[in-house]
Design a protein around this motif. Structure first.
Motif, PDB file in Angstrom:
ATOM      1  N   UNK A 136       0.832  -1.206   0.000  1.00  0.00           N
ATOM      2  CA  UNK A 136       0.000   0.000   0.000  1.00  0.00           C
ATOM      3  C   UNK A 136       0.868   1.258   0.000  1.00  0.00           C
ATOM      4  N   UNK A 137       0.287   2.373  -0.483  1.00  0.00           N
ATOM      5  CA  UNK A 137       1.050   3.603  -0.610  1.00  0.00           C
ATOM      6  C   UNK A 137       0.263   4.761  -0.022  1.00  0.00           C
ATOM      7  N   UNK A 138       0.992   5.795   0.352  1.00  0.00           N
ATOM      8  CA  UNK A 138       0.304   7.011   0.792  1.00  0.00           C
ATOM      9  C   UNK A 138      -0.325   7.666  -0.426  1.00  0.00           C
ATOM     10  N   UNK A 160      -1.940  11.009  -2.433  1.00  0.00           N
ATOM     11  CA  UNK A 160      -1.765  12.460  -2.477  1.00  0.00           C
ATOM     12  C   UNK A 160      -2.866  13.144  -1.688  1.00  0.00           C
ATOM     13  N   UNK A 161      -2.545  14.271  -1.057  1.00  0.00           N
ATOM     14  CA  UNK A 161      -3.539  14.898  -0.180  1.00  0.00           C
ATOM     15  C   UNK A 161      -4.776  15.346  -0.960  1.00  0.00           C
ATOM     16  N   UNK A 162      -4.617  15.719  -2.244  1.00  0.00           N
ATOM     17  CA  UNK A 162      -5.775  16.158  -3.034  1.00  0.00           C
ATOM     18  C   UNK A 162      -6.763  15.001  -3.187  1.00  0.00           C
ATOM     19  N   UNK A 163      -6.205  13.834  -3.469  1.00  0.00           N
ATOM     20  CA  UNK A 163      -7.053  12.650  -3.654  1.00  0.00           C
ATOM     21  C   UNK A 163      -7.808  12.299  -2.374  1.00  0.00           C
ATOM     22  N   UNK A 164      -7.112  12.383  -1.275  1.00  0.00           N
ATOM     23  CA  UNK A 164      -7.737  12.049   0.009  1.00  0.00           C
ATOM     24  C   UNK A 164      -8.786  13.114   0.362  1.00  0.00           C
ATOM     25  N   UNK A 165      -8.465  14.373   0.064  1.00  0.00           N
ATOM     26  CA  UNK A 165      -9.385  15.475   0.365  1.00  0.00           C
ATOM     27  C   UNK A 165     -10.712  15.281  -0.379  1.00  0.00           C
ATOM     28  N   UNK A 166     -10.595  14.842  -1.627  1.00  0.00           N
ATOM     29  CA  UNK A 166     -11.791  14.616  -2.431  1.00  0.00           C
ATOM     30  C   UNK A 166     -12.741  13.627  -1.759  1.00  0.00           C
ATOM     31  N   UNK A 167     -12.159  12.735  -0.979  1.00  0.00           N
ATOM     32  CA  UNK A 167     -12.974  11.731  -0.289  1.00  0.00           C
ATOM     33  C   UNK A 167     -13.590  12.307   0.981  1.00  0.00           C
ATOM     34  N   UNK A 168     -13.257  13.553   1.274  1.00  0.00           N
ATOM     35  CA  UNK A 168     -13.804  14.187   2.466  1.00  0.00           C
ATOM     36  C   UNK A 168     -13.212  13.615   3.741  1.00  0.00           C
ATOM     37  N   UNK A 169     -11.999  13.078   3.605  1.00  0.00           N
ATOM     38  CA  UNK A 169     -11.411  12.416   4.771  1.00  0.00           C
ATOM     39  C   UNK A 169     -10.218  13.226   5.267  1.00  0.00           C
ATOM     40  N   UNK A 170     -10.163  13.437   6.561  1.00  0.00           N
ATOM     41  CA  UNK A 170      -8.915  13.914   7.145  1.00  0.00           C
ATOM     42  C   UNK A 170      -8.551  12.894   8.196  1.00  0.00           C
ATOM     43  N   UNK A 171      -7.304  12.622   8.323  1.00  0.00           N
ATOM     44  CA  UNK A 171      -6.967  11.639   9.356  1.00  0.00           C
ATOM     45  C   UNK A 171      -5.657  11.980  10.045  1.00  0.00           C
ATOM     46  N   UNK A 172      -5.591  11.475  11.234  1.00  0.00           N
ATOM     47  CA  UNK A 172      -4.406  11.653  12.056  1.00  0.00           C
ATOM     48  C   UNK A 172      -3.848  10.241  12.216  1.00  0.00           C
ATOM     49  N   UNK A 173      -2.558  10.107  11.922  1.00  0.00           N
ATOM     50  CA  UNK A 173      -2.009   8.753  11.961  1.00  0.00           C
ATOM     51  C   UNK A 173      -1.464   8.433  13.347  1.00  0.00           C
TER      52      UNK A 173
END
Ligand code: ASP
Length: 464
Positions: free
Chosen positions: A445-447, A449-462
Motif C-alpha cells: 500500500x502507498x500514501x 496524495x492529499x488532493x485525492x484524500x481530500x476529495x474523499x472528504x477524509x482527514x486523518x491523524x495517523x
C-alpha cells in the motif's frame, strides 16, 4: 506481428530456414563460434553461430542474457553424440544466420534461467516480472491456468452458470477483518471488499439461477500467516434444492477428474474420499485438517478427505459466541432443538475438504428461512437493529420464495500449491504480496496524495 515459429514447433521444421523470437537464455562464447540458447513462452532451443557467419558473430559478441532477439536460422539435426533424449529440441540445433536485437537488457539482479527459489524472496518480489521468466514460475502459472480452465469447463458441463458478483459491497461475515474503500460521492461512507461472494451467491439462488459458480477473488485483512494472502482466489459454487451428500459427491468427482486430466501421474490415496466427523478428526488427529497420507515422502500422493458435522458455534476470545463457519449455515435436523437449550453443542450441516493436511475449502447447507436466520443471529448476539442494518436484505430475500440451497468454496491457490509441490501459495500467484501484505514491486500500500484524500472528504491523524 513478427512472422515466427514457436520454439516448441522447431522439430516439425527440420532442414528449413525459420525465424524465432524470444530472449537470450544462455550465451557461451567460444571465440570462433558462439553458442546461444534462446527461450520463448513455449520452450528453449540451442543455436550456434558458425565461424563463416562473420557479421552475425559480431552481433553475437554483443549479446547478453535476457536480450530480446529475432533470429533467423536453419533447423539442423544434432550430431548423434550430442543428442539429448527426452529434452525439447534435444535432437536439433539452430544454425544461426541472422540476429536482430529487438531490445537490450541490463544485467538482471538474479539469474532467471535457473530455479529462483533460493534467491532472497524480497528481491524476487521486487522484480516479479523477472522471477516469472524462470521455468518453474512459468510452469506454475501455466498449470494454474490448466486447473482453473478444467474447473470452469467442468462446472459449465454440469449446467452451472458463472456469475460475476460485486467487489464493492457491504461486507460479509466470514469471520475476518474487512478491507474498506471510502466512498467519494457519499462522504463518510465506505464499501467493504468481499471476504467471499457468500451473500451474493445465496441471493443468486433466491434469484432462481439454481446453479452458480465463480472463480472469485476474496479479500481478508488478516494478520500475517505463512500460507495466507490478503487476496486469494476461490472456486465458489452454490446449488438450490441440493443436499450435503450431493455437494460432497459433485466436489469429489470434480477433484478426481481434475487430477486424472491435469496430473495423470499423481495418485489419489483413497476413492471415495474418506469422511470423518469433526469429533472423530479432533479425537484421532487433534485437529480438523488431518494429514492422512500413508507415505508423507511421496510427492505424488494425494490424500483427500472430508471433515463433516462441524459445530455450529464456538466461544470466541471475548467469551462470546461466534459461528464456526458463518452465520448463514444451518444446523443438523437432529440438533435444531439444541439451538434453544445448548447451542454450543449443536452440529452444523457444514463440511471441509482437506488435502494432505491442508484445508482446501468448505461449505454448508444454508438457512433459507427468515425466522431460523433471526434465531441464529440472536444466538450470535447480533441485536435486532444490527440484523436489520447489516443483513436486512438477506432476511427480506428469504421471505420471497428462497429455495433450500447450499454450496462450497475451494481455494485455488492452495490447490495449485499442493499439486505443484510448492512450499507456499506465493509461488503459484503471479503477483503475490509479502506476508505483511506489501507489493514490493509497485510499492503498495502507498500514501495517497492529499488532493485525492481530500476529495474523499477524509482527514486523518495517523497513530503509529
Ligand atoms: N463463503 C465460504 C467461505 O469462503 C464458503 C461457503 O460457505 O461456500 O469460506
Amino acid at each position: 506481428m513478427i512472422n515466427r515459429t514457436y520454439i516448441k514447433d522447431l522439430n516439425t521444421k527440420m532442414g528449413e530456414v525459420v525465424t524465432i523470437a524470444g530472449w537470450v537464455d544462455v550465451r557461451r562464447d567460444q571465440g570462433k563460434m558462439i553458442f546461444l540458447d534462446f527461450r520463448d513462452m513455449t520452450g528453449r532451443v540451442q543455436g550456434v553461430i558458425l565461424p563463416n557467419y562473420t557479421e552475425t558473430l559480431e552481433v553475437g559478441k554483443t549479446l547478453r542474457g535476457e536480450f530480446v532477439v529475432k533470429v533467423q536460422g536453419k533447423v539442423n539435426p544434432r550430431p548423434e553424440r550430442n543428442v539429448k533424449a527426452g529434452v525439447l529440441n534435444g535432437e536439433l540445433e539452430l544454425e544461426i544466420q541472422e540476429i536482430e536485437i529487438l531490445n537490450k537488457a541490463e544485467t538482471v539482479p538474479f539469474a532467471v534461467n535457473e530455479d529462483t527459489s533460493c534467491i532472497n524472496e524480497d528481491v524476487r518480489m521486487k522484480y516479479k516480472y523477472l522471477d516469472l521468466r524462470s521455468e518453474r514460475m512459468q510452469n506454475n502459472m501455466r498449470m494454474r491456468d490448466k486447473i482453473i480452465t478444467f474447473f470452469r469447463a467442468h462446472m459449465h458441463g454440469d449446467d452451472f452458470l458463472e456469475i460475476e458478483t460485486p467487489i464493492l459491497m457491504k461486507g460479509t461475515p466470514e469471520g475476518s477483518r474487512e478491507y474498506l474503500v471510502p466512498s467519494r460521492l457519499e462522504v463518510g461512507k465506505f464499501y467493504a471488499l468481499p471476504q467471499s461472494p457468500q451473500q451474493f451467491k445465496q441471493l443468486s439462488m433466491v434469484a432462481g439461477f439454481e446453479k452458480y459458480f465463480q472463480v472469485a477473488r476474496c479479500m481478508r485483512d488478516e494478520d500475517t500467516r505463512g500460507d495466507r494472502q490478503p487476496e486469494f482466489t476461490q472456486l465458489d459454487y452454490e446449488l438450490s434444492f441440493s443436499t450435503q451428500e450431493e455437494i460432497l459427491n459433485l466436489t469429489e468427482e470434480m477433484f478426481i477428474k481434475m487430477v486424472q486430466s491435469v496430473y495423470p501421474n499423481k495418485k489419489i490415496q483413497q476413492i471415495p474420499f474418506p469422511r470423518l466427523t469433526y469429533a472423530e478428526s479432533m479425537e484421532k488427529y487433534g485437529n480438523d485438517k488431518p494429514d492422512i497420507r500413508e507415505n508423507k515422502n511421496d510427492p505424488d500422493l494425494l490424500a483427500f478427505c472430508w471433515v463433516v458435522d462441524f459445530p455450529m458455534f464456538e466461544k470466541n476470545s471475548e467469551g462470546g459466541v461466534q459461528a464456526v463457519h458463518h452465520p448463514f449455515t444451518s444446523a443438523k435436523d437432529d440438533d435444531v432443538h439444541l439451538l434453544d437449550t445448548d447451542p454450543l453443542s449443536a452440529r452444523a450441516n457444514a463440511y471441509d475438504i482437506v488435502l494432505n493436511g491442508y484445508e482446501l475449502g468448505g461449505g454448508s447447507i444454508r438457512i433459507h428461512d427468515r425466522e431460523m436466520q433471526e434465531k441464529i443471529f440472536n444466538i450470535l448476539n447480533v441485536s435486532e437493529d444490527q440484523q436489520k442494518l447489516k443483513f436486512g436484505h438477506m432476511l427480506e430475500a428469504f421471505t420471497y420464495g428462497a429455495p433450500p440451497h447450499g454450496g462450497c468454496a475451494v481455494g485455488i491457490d492452495r490447490i495449485v500449491m499442493l499439486l505443484q509441490n510448492e512450499p507456499n501459495i506465493r509461488e503459484v500467484i503471479a503477483f503475490p504480496k509479502t506476508g505483511e501484505g506489501k507489493d514490493l514491486m509497485m510499492g503498495a500500500p502507498a500514501e495517497m496524495g492529499s488532493a485525492q484524500v481530500k476529495e474523499l472528504g477524509i482527514t486523518f491523524k495517523i497513530d503509529k
